[in-house]
Motif scaffolding. Structure first.
Motif, mmCIF file in Angstrom:
data_model
loop_
_atom_site.group_PDB
_atom_site.id
_atom_site.type_symbol
_atom_site.label_atom_id
_atom_site.label_comp_id
_atom_site.label_asym_id
_atom_site.label_seq_id
_atom_site.Cartn_x
_atom_site.Cartn_y
_atom_site.Cartn_z
ATOM 1 N N PRO A 365 0.703 -1.087 0.061
ATOM 2 C CA PRO A 365 -0.205 0.140 -0.062
ATOM 3 C C PRO A 365 0.754 1.332 0.104
ATOM 4 N N HIS A 366 0.184 2.268 -0.583
ATOM 5 C CA HIS A 366 0.699 3.621 -0.179
ATOM 6 C C HIS A 366 0.090 4.205 0.746
ATOM 7 N N PRO A 367 0.357 5.331 1.608
ATOM 8 C CA PRO A 367 -0.341 5.669 2.653
ATOM 9 C C PRO A 367 -1.662 5.850 2.732
ATOM 10 N N ALA A 368 -2.293 6.189 1.622
ATOM 11 C CA ALA A 368 -3.880 6.330 1.819
ATOM 12 C C ALA A 368 -4.457 4.884 1.566
ATOM 13 N N GLU A 369 -3.779 4.133 0.953
ATOM 14 C CA GLU A 369 -4.318 2.506 0.905
ATOM 15 C C GLU A 369 -4.336 1.838 2.088
ATOM 16 N N ASP A 379 -2.934 10.908 7.236
ATOM 17 C CA ASP A 379 -2.248 11.673 8.252
ATOM 18 C C ASP A 379 -1.720 10.758 9.558
ATOM 19 N N GLU A 380 -2.674 9.983 9.877
ATOM 20 C CA GLU A 380 -2.245 9.310 10.930
ATOM 21 C C GLU A 380 -1.298 8.121 10.715
ATOM 22 N N VAL A 381 -1.320 7.416 9.541
ATOM 23 C CA VAL A 381 -0.406 6.611 8.869
ATOM 24 C C VAL A 381 0.959 7.324 8.824
ATOM 25 N N GLN A 382 1.060 8.618 8.445
ATOM 26 C CA GLN A 382 2.342 9.035 7.963
ATOM 27 C C GLN A 382 2.889 9.498 9.312
ATOM 28 N N ALA A 383 2.204 9.877 10.373
ATOM 29 C CA ALA A 383 2.614 10.062 11.636
ATOM 30 C C ALA A 383 3.441 9.510 12.362
ATOM 31 N N ASN A 384 3.346 7.943 11.943
ATOM 32 C CA ASN A 384 4.175 6.883 12.530
ATOM 33 C C ASN A 384 4.287 5.821 11.702
ATOM 34 N N ARG A 385 4.915 5.973 10.506
ATOM 35 C CA ARG A 385 4.981 5.168 9.459
ATOM 36 C C ARG A 385 5.404 3.527 9.617
ATOM 37 N N LEU A 386 6.176 3.491 10.848
ATOM 38 C CA LEU A 386 6.761 2.467 11.263
ATOM 39 C C LEU A 386 5.684 1.379 11.874
ATOM 40 N N GLU A 387 4.987 2.162 12.905
ATOM 41 C CA GLU A 387 3.804 1.504 13.596
ATOM 42 C C GLU A 387 2.719 1.031 12.815
ATOM 43 N N ASP A 397 -1.527 -10.687 8.721
ATOM 44 C CA ASP A 397 -0.706 -11.860 8.942
ATOM 45 C C ASP A 397 0.190 -11.981 7.778
ATOM 46 N N ALA A 398 0.622 -10.812 7.337
ATOM 47 C CA ALA A 398 1.212 -10.675 6.039
ATOM 48 C C ALA A 398 2.466 -9.825 5.725
ATOM 49 N N HIS A 399 3.187 -10.060 4.724
ATOM 50 C CA HIS A 399 4.287 -9.079 4.440
ATOM 51 C C HIS A 399 3.820 -7.806 3.822
ATOM 52 N N VAL A 400 4.376 -6.729 4.405
ATOM 53 C CA VAL A 400 3.633 -5.397 3.883
ATOM 54 C C VAL A 400 4.916 -4.516 3.502
ATOM 55 N N VAL A 401 4.733 -3.749 2.526
ATOM 56 C CA VAL A 401 5.755 -2.760 2.022
ATOM 57 C C VAL A 401 4.719 -1.534 2.120
ATOM 58 N N LEU A 402 5.164 -0.752 3.079
ATOM 59 C CA LEU A 402 4.395 0.796 3.092
ATOM 60 C C LEU A 402 5.467 1.759 2.259
ATOM 61 N N LYS A 403 4.663 2.078 1.079
ATOM 62 C CA LYS A 403 5.703 2.915 0.173
ATOM 63 C C LYS A 403 5.629 4.346 0.596
#
Length: 500
Positions: A365-369, A379-387, A397-403
């Motif tokens: 996903p990108h941040p909106a997805e 903006d909550e995703v971007q506030a703590n991308r690692l979390e 239960d997946a491997h995730v790439v946050l672009k």
């Protein structure tokens, strides 16, 4: 030779290491940090005569600055120190550092001085370090704005003041360094969100500590060394069946370009055969740019391949939802991107089926997805991308790439990595489709899931960096230009890995 990956620790981990090391550290860690900063500054000023300016803050970061200043004073270099705090309120080690600076003959100014006519040889930010928790306001905010306006090299000690070391968020205002020397290990906030824009060139000084011996690293920087065991030259006695079948599914009406981009990327990344399943009943029967691609109706393509990527140009209608359900029910490695993620976010039944799936799943996903999947705001995703990326990995239960800037990779078992390759030229339509194709290709070729993910993400960004180095971009860089760069890089890495 491939450079080793570097460990990444959040602030809490760095504090744990410091606490364990301090009792026996001789010289003390602050002395080591100040000296390491001075050594890096010498490199930056090697051809720049004149004075350097060090702005010291009210905590331990300021103490590092005082140690650095003392080294230059004792070496006969003109150094000006600005400090507006109360020396009586400095933490213990920082107070000792200030006293040593004073005893060596150093003086402090209570405000930033005017620059000399020739300018500063170097401006050093030693205001706030990794412990900063609240936005910077008042005098220190004014200082940072003034320092940012100065020409010439600007160096931050440990972390640019005003940047959250855990998240990369700017807390009010942040120093914009051309160079940052950070201590012990990398921190997440230096590598993602606004961190890279404020750090400039980043150098790690370990301070003679083996961080991993005190605390195993929770995260790692992505580098080719992490997946170099896949760099095996192809045998002369080879055929396409040895390199797997990748399947890309999408291409609803008006969106056939997305899966074609993904398919072209999969070919350039070495898949033996690439099937592209298209939903649009009026879709082309052949890709005239890449006729090697085998175009099929989407339902038929779903029966092919060793790895399936679903989402580019998929749409969100009933037909797309049915295809997604079939793909989730299958036993292939599955990559979900774009509208496949949006369908999962909007349908609890699909989300539940995905979570229960036994075969490997990769979400990109990108941040909106990501926000839709987590039921929060972007903006909550971007506030703590690692979390956010760790939450997604746990949730599905997946491997995730946050672009994004400093893409994050999280695995279901809690391991995580941050990728540093890539540039602003990738802020263009179709770039995510190329990544989807790379993932499908590496999985189809039998790369282990961890290696395929970090390999695809790093290769994706590195291909864009190669284009940038050739003068292609960042403005106007196109997704269709990446696959050829992918092929060049992948072959270079394989060749380099074989050299003694």
């Amino acid at each position: 030779m491939l450079q080793p990956s570097l460990p990444i620790y959040p602030v809490a981990g760095i504090r744990t290491i410091e606490t364990a090391a301090m009792p026996t550290a001789k010289p003390p860690l602050m002395e080591r940090a100040g000296r390491a900063s001075a050594e890096e500054a010498v490199r930056l000023m090697i051809d720049r005569p004149g004075a350097l300016l060090i702005a010291c803050g009210p905590g331990n970061n300021g103490g590092d600055g005082f140690v650095m200043a003392r080294h230059f004073l004792q070496a006969g270099r003109k150094v000006v120190v600005a400090f507006s705090g109360d020396t009586a309120k400095l933490p213990g080690d920082a107070k000792k550092a200030w006293a040593a600076w004073r005893d060596a003959g150093g003086e402090t100014l209570s405000d930033l001085p005017a620059a000399p006519p020739e300018g500063w040889a170097l401006v050093v930010d030693a205001l706030f370090g990794i412990g900063l928790q609240r936005p910077i306001t008042g005098r220190y905010a004014d200082w940072i704005r003034a320092l940012n306006a100065l020409p010439g090299p600007r160096m931050s000690i440990d972390v640019p003041s005003g940047l959250c070391a855990d998240t990369g968020r700017v807390l009010g205002v942040a120093f914009r360094a051309t160079h940052t020397v950070t201590f012990i290990a990398l921190k997440p906030g230096l590598l993602t969100l606004d961190g890279p824009d404020h750090c400039g060139e980043l150098v790690v000084k370990r301070l003679d500590l083996d961080a991993n011996s005190y605390l195993p690293a929770p995260g790692w920087e992505v580098r080719p060394a992490l997946f170099a065991d896949q760099f095996t030259p192809r045998r002369l006695n080879s055929h396409k069946g040895l390199f797997g079948d990748a399947v890309i599914i999408g291409g609803a009406a008006g969106m056939c370009g997305a899966p074609l981009l993904a398919g072209r990327a999969a070919l350039r990344a070495g898949a033996g055969r690439v099937f592209v399943g298209l939903l649009d009943p009026r879709a082309p029967a052949v890709d005239l740019i890449q006729p090697e691609l085998m175009l099929r109706p989407a339902e038929q393509a779903l029966e092919e391949g060793h790895a399936i990527a679903l989402g580019p140009g998929l749409g969100r209608d009933a037909a797309a939802s049915t295809l997604l359900q079939r793909a989730i029910d299958g036993e292939h490695a599955l990559v979900l991107d774009a509208d496949a993620l949006n369908l999962v976010a909007a349908n609890d039944a699909l989300a539940g089926a995905l979570t229960r799936r036994h075969a490997a799943v990769v979400l990109t996903p990108h941040p909106a997805e990501a926000a839709r999947l987590l039921k929060v705001r972007p903006d909550e995703v971007q506030a703590n991308r690692l979390e956010a990326v760790l939450s997604l990995a746990r949730r599905f239960d997946a491997h995730v790439v946050l672009k994004g800037n400093g893409s994050l990779i999280a695995h279901p078992d809690g391991r995580w990595l941050i990728n540093r390759s890539g540039n602003p030229g990738m802020s263009a339509a179709g770039m995510g489709d190329v990544l989807t194709g790379l993932l499908a290709a590496l999985l189809a070729q039998g790369w282990p899931i961890d290696s395929a993910i970090i390999g695809a993400v790093h290769l994706h960004g590195s291909a864009a960096d190669l284009l940038l180095a050739k003068g292609i971009g960042p403005i106007g860089m196109g997704a269709a230009e990446l696959p050829d760069a992918v092929r060049i890089l992948l072959n270079q890495w394989v060749a380099q890995h074989q050299r003694p």
